[in-house]
Scaffold this motif. Structure first.
Motif, PDB file in Angstrom:
ATOM      1  N   LEU A  91      17.491  41.583  79.646  1.00 32.14           N
ATOM      2  CA  LEU A  91      16.846  40.355  80.096  1.00 32.14           C
ATOM      3  C   LEU A  91      17.587  39.163  79.518  1.00 32.14           C
ATOM      4  N   PRO A  92      17.683  38.092  80.267  1.00 20.40           N
ATOM      5  CA  PRO A  92      18.364  36.907  79.744  1.00 20.40           C
ATOM      6  C   PRO A  92      17.528  36.260  78.645  1.00 20.40           C
ATOM      7  N   HIS A  93      18.181  35.551  77.759  1.00 21.55           N
ATOM      8  CA  HIS A  93      17.464  34.814  76.720  1.00 21.55           C
ATOM      9  C   HIS A  93      16.926  33.541  77.359  1.00 21.55           C
ATOM     10  N   LEU A  94      15.610  33.501  77.494  1.00 24.01           N
ATOM     11  CA  LEU A  94      14.960  32.368  78.132  1.00 24.01           C
ATOM     12  C   LEU A  94      14.015  31.696  77.153  1.00 24.01           C
ATOM     13  N   LYS A  95      13.876  30.414  77.301  1.00 23.20           N
ATOM     14  CA  LYS A  95      12.876  29.689  76.521  1.00 23.20           C
ATOM     15  C   LYS A  95      11.504  30.094  77.038  1.00 23.20           C
ATOM     16  N   SER A  96      10.467  29.861  76.243  1.00 26.53           N
ATOM     17  CA  SER A  96       9.113  30.266  76.591  1.00 26.53           C
ATOM     18  C   SER A  96       8.707  29.771  77.974  1.00 26.53           C
ATOM     19  N   GLY A  97       8.960  28.513  78.267  1.00 23.73           N
ATOM     20  CA  GLY A  97       8.596  27.962  79.569  1.00 23.73           C
ATOM     21  C   GLY A  97       9.355  28.623  80.700  1.00 23.73           C
ATOM     22  N   GLU A  98      10.611  28.948  80.462  1.00 21.51           N
ATOM     23  CA  GLU A  98      11.426  29.614  81.477  1.00 21.51           C
ATOM     24  C   GLU A  98      10.924  31.035  81.728  1.00 21.51           C
ATOM     25  N   GLN A  99      10.500  31.713  80.652  1.00 19.40           N
ATOM     26  CA  GLN A  99       9.925  33.058  80.798  1.00 19.40           C
ATOM     27  C   GLN A  99       8.667  32.998  81.655  1.00 19.40           C
ATOM     28  N   SER A 100       7.843  32.006  81.371  1.00 13.95           N
ATOM     29  CA  SER A 100       6.597  31.841  82.107  1.00 13.95           C
ATOM     30  C   SER A 100       6.868  31.609  83.593  1.00 13.95           C
ATOM     31  N   ILE A 101       7.842  30.775  83.907  1.00 12.69           N
ATOM     32  CA  ILE A 101       8.176  30.505  85.306  1.00 12.69           C
ATOM     33  C   ILE A 101       8.696  31.766  85.991  1.00 12.69           C
ATOM     34  N   LEU A 102       9.558  32.517  85.305  1.00  6.47           N
ATOM     35  CA  LEU A 102      10.079  33.763  85.870  1.00  6.47           C
ATOM     36  C   LEU A 102       8.940  34.730  86.178  1.00  6.47           C
ATOM     37  N   MET A 103       8.012  34.890  85.229  1.00 10.65           N
ATOM     38  CA  MET A 103       6.909  35.822  85.437  1.00 10.65           C
ATOM     39  C   MET A 103       5.979  35.342  86.553  1.00 10.65           C
ATOM     40  N   LYS A 104       5.705  34.061  86.598  1.00  6.30           N
ATOM     41  CA  LYS A 104       4.845  33.541  87.674  1.00  6.30           C
ATOM     42  C   LYS A 104       5.503  33.760  89.030  1.00  6.30           C
ATOM     43  N   GLU A 105       6.797  33.504  89.108  1.00  2.00           N
ATOM     44  CA  GLU A 105       7.524  33.733  90.357  1.00  2.00           C
ATOM     45  C   GLU A 105       7.472  35.215  90.744  1.00  2.00           C
ATOM     46  N   ALA A 106       7.691  36.094  89.779  1.00  2.70           N
ATOM     47  CA  ALA A 106       7.660  37.536  90.039  1.00  2.70           C
ATOM     48  C   ALA A 106       6.273  37.985  90.479  1.00  2.70           C
ATOM     49  N   ILE A 107       5.230  37.422  89.863  1.00  2.00           N
ATOM     50  CA  ILE A 107       3.854  37.773  90.233  1.00  2.00           C
ATOM     51  C   ILE A 107       3.547  37.291  91.646  1.00  2.00           C
ATOM     52  N   VAL A 108       3.919  36.060  91.962  1.00  4.32           N
ATOM     53  CA  VAL A 108       3.698  35.548  93.316  1.00  4.32           C
ATOM     54  C   VAL A 108       4.424  36.439  94.321  1.00  4.32           C
ATOM     55  N   ASN A 109       5.664  36.791  94.037  1.00  2.16           N
ATOM     56  CA  ASN A 109       6.425  37.664  94.946  1.00  2.16           C
ATOM     57  C   ASN A 109       5.758  39.029  95.091  1.00  2.16           C
ATOM     58  N   TYR A 110       5.232  39.567  93.991  1.00  2.00           N
ATOM     59  CA  TYR A 110       4.521  40.852  94.021  1.00  2.00           C
ATOM     60  C   TYR A 110       3.329  40.778  94.976  1.00  2.00           C
ATOM     61  N   PHE A 111       2.554  39.706  94.859  1.00  2.00           N
ATOM     62  CA  PHE A 111       1.360  39.591  95.691  1.00  2.00           C
ATOM     63  C   PHE A 111       1.685  39.211  97.139  1.00  2.00           C
ATOM     64  N   LEU A 112       2.820  38.569  97.368  1.00  2.00           N
ATOM     65  CA  LEU A 112       3.279  38.368  98.742  1.00  2.00           C
ATOM     66  C   LEU A 112       3.686  39.708  99.347  1.00  2.00           C
ATOM     67  N   GLU A 113       4.412  40.489  98.559  1.00  2.00           N
ATOM     68  CA  GLU A 113       4.890  41.802  99.043  1.00  2.00           C
ATOM     69  C   GLU A 113       3.741  42.752  99.323  1.00  2.00           C
ATOM     70  N   THR A 114       2.697  42.709  98.492  1.00  2.00           N
ATOM     71  CA  THR A 114       1.544  43.602  98.695  1.00  2.00           C
ATOM     72  C   THR A 114       0.540  43.019  99.685  1.00  2.00           C
ATOM     73  N   GLU A 115       0.861  41.825 100.209  1.00  2.00           N
ATOM     74  CA  GLU A 115       0.038  41.128 101.187  1.00  2.00           C
ATOM     75  C   GLU A 115      -1.339  40.752 100.665  1.00  2.00           C
ATOM     76  N   PHE A 116      -1.436  40.554  99.357  1.00  2.00           N
ATOM     77  CA  PHE A 116      -2.661  40.034  98.739  1.00  2.00           C
ATOM     78  C   PHE A 116      -2.783  38.544  99.047  1.00  2.00           C
ATOM     79  N   ILE A 117      -1.630  37.887  99.186  1.00  2.00           N
ATOM     80  CA  ILE A 117      -1.579  36.490  99.614  1.00  2.00           C
ATOM     81  C   ILE A 117      -0.538  36.373 100.723  1.00  2.00           C
ATOM     82  N   GLU A 118      -0.570  35.244 101.398  1.00  4.46           N
ATOM     83  CA  GLU A 118       0.411  34.996 102.462  1.00  4.46           C
ATOM     84  C   GLU A 118       1.356  33.903 102.031  1.00  4.46           C
TER      85      GLU A 118
END
Length: 118
Positions: A91-118
């Motif tokens: 994993l890249p060395h990310l600052k706390s805020g950057e880690q949070s953004i990466l995880m939020k983006e990954a979570i949004v993508n997960y829920f788009l892929e599972t069609e929980f959201i559009e």
């Protein structure tokens, strides 16, 4: 709409939807959402978990979320149904805020892929 605005809008929607569904409207934080994804990925929804198992569930979720980014891949599922991932790239060395953004983006993508959201 900028990419950041779209991510924020989708993230807020995911938080609201999950909070209403799983926390009677109390706002779930990032860790709680990661835990829920781990439970979903394990598929043992009606089971209660010990503290160390909860950490393992969060690890499963993080690996699942970061798989599309090329950091992990599913290695095998053990006899108890727990998925195991192997790291493909550090994993890249990310600052706390950057880690949070990466995880939020990954979570949004997960829920788009599972069609929980559009």
């Amino acid at each position: 709409m900028s990419r950041d605005e779209q991510l924020k809008e989708r993230w807020d929607f995911v938080v609201k939807k999950l909070s209403n569904q799983f926390a009677d409207g109390d706002v779930l934080d990032l860790d709680a959402i990661i835990y829920l994804i781990g439970v979903q990925e394990l598929g043992q929804l009606d089971k209660s978990f010990k503290k160390d198992q909860k950490l393992d569930l969060m690890h499963i979720a993080i690996c699942k979320l970061l798989t599309p980014y090329g950091y992990y891949e599913l290695d095998f599922v053990d006899d108890d149904g727990w998925p195991h991932y192997k790291a493909l790239e550090d994993l890249p060395h990310l600052k706390s805020g950057e880690q949070s953004i990466l995880m939020k983006e990954a979570i949004v993508n997960y829920f788009l892929e599972t069609e929980f959201i559009e």
